[in-house]
Enzyme design. Structure first.
Site, PDB file in Angstrom:
ATOM      1  NE  ARG A   1      -4.493  -0.199   2.132  1.00 29.84           N
ATOM      2  CZ  ARG A   1      -5.351  -1.196   2.353  1.00 29.84           C
ATOM      3  NH1 ARG A   1      -4.924  -2.390   2.667  1.00 29.84           N
ATOM      4  NH2 ARG A   1      -6.642  -0.989   2.250  1.00 29.84           N
TER       5      ARG A   1
ATOM      6  NE  ARG B   1     -16.031  -3.196   2.880  1.00 28.50           N
ATOM      7  CZ  ARG B   1     -14.744  -3.037   2.560  1.00 28.50           C
ATOM      8  NH1 ARG B   1     -14.160  -3.818   1.658  1.00 28.50           N
ATOM      9  NH2 ARG B   1     -14.042  -2.061   3.111  1.00 28.50           N
TER      10      ARG B   1
ATOM     11  NE  ARG C   1     -13.610  -3.306   7.171  1.00 30.26           N
ATOM     12  CZ  ARG C   1     -12.783  -3.447   6.141  1.00 30.26           C
ATOM     13  NH1 ARG C   1     -12.900  -4.478   5.320  1.00 30.26           N
ATOM     14  NH2 ARG C   1     -11.818  -2.580   5.926  1.00 30.26           N
TER      15      ARG C   1
ATOM     16  NE  ARG D   1     -10.392   2.252   4.907  1.00 32.92           N
ATOM     17  CZ  ARG D   1     -11.140   1.177   4.654  1.00 32.92           C
ATOM     18  NH1 ARG D   1     -12.416   1.181   4.940  1.00 32.92           N
ATOM     19  NH2 ARG D   1     -10.602   0.113   4.118  1.00 32.92           N
TER      20      ARG D   1
HETATM   21  P1  ADP Z   1     -11.872  -3.935  -1.256  1.00 35.01           P
HETATM   22  O1  ADP Z   1     -11.334  -5.293  -0.899  1.00 35.01           O
HETATM   23  O2  ADP Z   1     -11.212  -3.349  -2.475  1.00 35.01           O
HETATM   24  O3  ADP Z   1     -11.884  -2.983  -0.099  1.00 35.01           O
HETATM   25  P2  ADP Z   1     -14.447  -5.328  -1.490  1.00 35.01           P
HETATM   26  O4  ADP Z   1     -14.085  -6.478  -2.377  1.00 35.01           O
HETATM   27  O5  ADP Z   1     -14.684  -5.633  -0.052  1.00 35.01           O
HETATM   28  O6  ADP Z   1     -13.397  -4.121  -1.678  1.00 35.01           O
HETATM   29  O7  ADP Z   1     -15.736  -4.637  -2.135  1.00 35.01           O
HETATM   30  C1  ADP Z   1     -16.339  -3.497  -1.508  1.00 35.01           C
HETATM   31  C2  ADP Z   1     -17.869  -3.652  -1.516  1.00 35.01           C
HETATM   32  O8  ADP Z   1     -18.337  -3.511  -2.857  1.00 35.01           O
HETATM   33  C3  ADP Z   1     -18.340  -5.027  -1.022  1.00 35.01           C
HETATM   34  O9  ADP Z   1     -19.543  -4.843  -0.293  1.00 35.01           O
HETATM   35  C4  ADP Z   1     -18.557  -5.823  -2.305  1.00 35.01           C
HETATM   36  O10 ADP Z   1     -19.572  -6.806  -2.145  1.00 35.01           O
HETATM   37  C5  ADP Z   1     -18.979  -4.731  -3.295  1.00 35.01           C
HETATM   38  N1  ADP Z   1     -18.478  -4.952  -4.659  1.00 35.01           N
HETATM   39  C6  ADP Z   1     -17.288  -5.522  -5.034  1.00 35.01           C
HETATM   40  N2  ADP Z   1     -17.160  -5.531  -6.380  1.00 35.01           N
HETATM   41  C7  ADP Z   1     -18.287  -4.938  -6.877  1.00 35.01           C
HETATM   42  C8  ADP Z   1     -18.771  -4.634  -8.207  1.00 35.01           C
HETATM   43  N3  ADP Z   1     -18.060  -4.935  -9.298  1.00 35.01           N
HETATM   44  N4  ADP Z   1     -19.977  -4.027  -8.303  1.00 35.01           N
HETATM   45  C9  ADP Z   1     -20.693  -3.705  -7.199  1.00 35.01           C
HETATM   46  N5  ADP Z   1     -20.319  -3.961  -5.936  1.00 35.01           N
HETATM   47  C10 ADP Z   1     -19.124  -4.562  -5.759  1.00 35.01           C
HETATM   48  P1  AMP Z   2      -8.482  -3.477   4.020  1.00 30.72           P
HETATM   49  O1  AMP Z   2      -9.270  -4.566   4.635  1.00 30.72           O
HETATM   50  O2  AMP Z   2      -7.476  -3.970   3.002  1.00 30.72           O
HETATM   51  O3  AMP Z   2      -9.325  -2.342   3.490  1.00 30.72           O
HETATM   52  O4  AMP Z   2      -7.582  -2.847   5.196  1.00 30.72           O
HETATM   53  C1  AMP Z   2      -8.188  -2.251   6.334  1.00 30.72           C
HETATM   54  C2  AMP Z   2      -7.159  -1.378   7.055  1.00 30.72           C
HETATM   55  O5  AMP Z   2      -6.039  -2.176   7.487  1.00 30.72           O
HETATM   56  C3  AMP Z   2      -6.526  -0.261   6.218  1.00 30.72           C
HETATM   57  O6  AMP Z   2      -7.320   0.906   6.159  1.00 30.72           O
HETATM   58  C4  AMP Z   2      -5.214  -0.029   6.988  1.00 30.72           C
HETATM   59  O7  AMP Z   2      -5.420   0.702   8.177  1.00 30.72           O
HETATM   60  C5  AMP Z   2      -4.826  -1.451   7.400  1.00 30.72           C
HETATM   61  N1  AMP Z   2      -3.967  -2.100   6.389  1.00 30.72           N
HETATM   62  C6  AMP Z   2      -4.260  -3.205   5.641  1.00 30.72           C
HETATM   63  N2  AMP Z   2      -3.236  -3.511   4.816  1.00 30.72           N
HETATM   64  C7  AMP Z   2      -2.276  -2.577   5.042  1.00 30.72           C
HETATM   65  C8  AMP Z   2      -0.989  -2.326   4.491  1.00 30.72           C
HETATM   66  N3  AMP Z   2      -0.462  -3.100   3.517  1.00 30.72           N
HETATM   67  N4  AMP Z   2      -0.271  -1.271   4.966  1.00 30.72           N
HETATM   68  C9  AMP Z   2      -0.774  -0.489   5.930  1.00 30.72           C
HETATM   69  N5  AMP Z   2      -1.976  -0.649   6.482  1.00 30.72           N
HETATM   70  C10 AMP Z   2      -2.734  -1.678   6.049  1.00 30.72           C
END
Ligand code: ADP
Ligand code: AMP
Length: 214
Positions: free
Chosen positions: A88, A127, A160, A171
């Site tokens: 990241r 989400r 969350r 973020r």
């Molecule tokens: P990230 O891991 O990048 O933070 P997620 O995979 O958790 O994102 O996706 C964020 C939210 O958007 C989740 O609630 C997921 O179900 C939804 N989502 C993911 N991909 C799509 C898409 N192509 N279209 C609509 N909603 C999506």
């Molecule tokens: P995510 O589930 O990937 O959206 O991560 C949730 C939170 O975890 C982020 O907003 C950061 O605070 C922390 N985090 C996850 N991965 C990293 C990373 N590679 N470096 C720093 N912080 C991280």
């Protein structure tokens, strides 16, 4: 096949990483999931990470780099893995490259799931995450069979804390400042692939399969 998922928070990295892991039979390594599991278990790492996560900030590089470098050296990673949420920052990417170079390896693909900021806050507020197994759903786009209950383990779903709109905005700012430079980093490394993340989940996945091969 060693893959990095890039993209803003909520772009769909985790959603696609899980599908990639299942199709290509490689581990899905999510640093966010690792931190959340540590928070749940009350570990020292979890307690440290939580103070940053709650504010929408990145956890310091030194708390995350060794964790990932150790993880990718485990036996189940021999045929590859998909990294979700790591790297990241540029120092994290450099540390990963350096650790892989020592063992004669390098990443194969960095897939950028591209979703404009306007869509992100809406995505994140819908989400829902399972308190038991951490599975992720969306109220509109990926609903559970029974509202509020995880399809996989039957536990309750929550929003969350860091998906609340104010924290999401924070973020997103952190993403643009610290993570987006990785797009240039992996473009220069010749492994960046950009996919449109605004289309249906299965269509995003099909584009990724076209890149990675059947
Ligand atoms: P990230 O891991 O990048 O933070 P997620 O995979 O958790 O994102 O996706 C964020 C939210 O958007 C989740 O609630 C997921 O179900 C939804 N989502 C993911 N991909 C799509 C898409 N192509 N279209 C609509 N909603 C999506
Ligand atoms: P995510 O589930 O990937 O959206 O991560 C949730 C939170 O975890 C982020 O907003 C950061 O605070 C922390 N985090 C996850 N991965 C990293 C990373 N590679 N470096 C720093 N912080 C991280």
């Amino acid at each position: 096949m060693k893959i990095i998922m890039l993209g803003a928070p909520g772009a769909g990295k985790g959603t696609q990483a899980k599908k990639i892991a299942a199709k290509y039979n490689i581990p899905h390594i999510s640093t966010g999931d690792i931190f959340r599991a540590n928070i749940k278990n009350g570990t020292e790492l979890g307690n440290k990470a939580k103070t940053y996560m709650d504010q929408g900030l990145l956890v310091p590089d030194e708390l995350v780099v060794d964790l990932v470098v150790d993880r990718v050296k485990q036996d189940d990673c021999a045929n590859g893995y998909v990294l979700d949420g790591f790297p990241r920052t540029i120092p994290q990417a450099e540390a990963l490259d350096k650790a892989l170079a020592v063992i004669g390896e390098k990443m194969d693909y960095a897939i950028d799931v591209d979703v404009p900021d306007e869509n992100i806050v809406h995505r994140m507020s819908g989400r829902r995450a399972c308190v038991g197994c951490g599975a992720t759903y969306h109220l509109e786009y990926a609903p559970t069979k029974v509202e509020g209950i995880c399809d996989t383990c039957g536990k309750e779903l929550i929003l969350r804390d860091d998906d609340k709109p104010e924290t999401v905005k924070k973020r997103l700012g952190v993403y643009h400042e610290q993570t987006q430079p990785l797009i240039d980093y992996y473009t220069n490394a010749g492994i960046l692939k950009t996919v449109d993340g605004t289309v249906d989940i299965n269509d995003v996945f099909q584009t990724i399969v076209n890149i990675l091969g059947e």
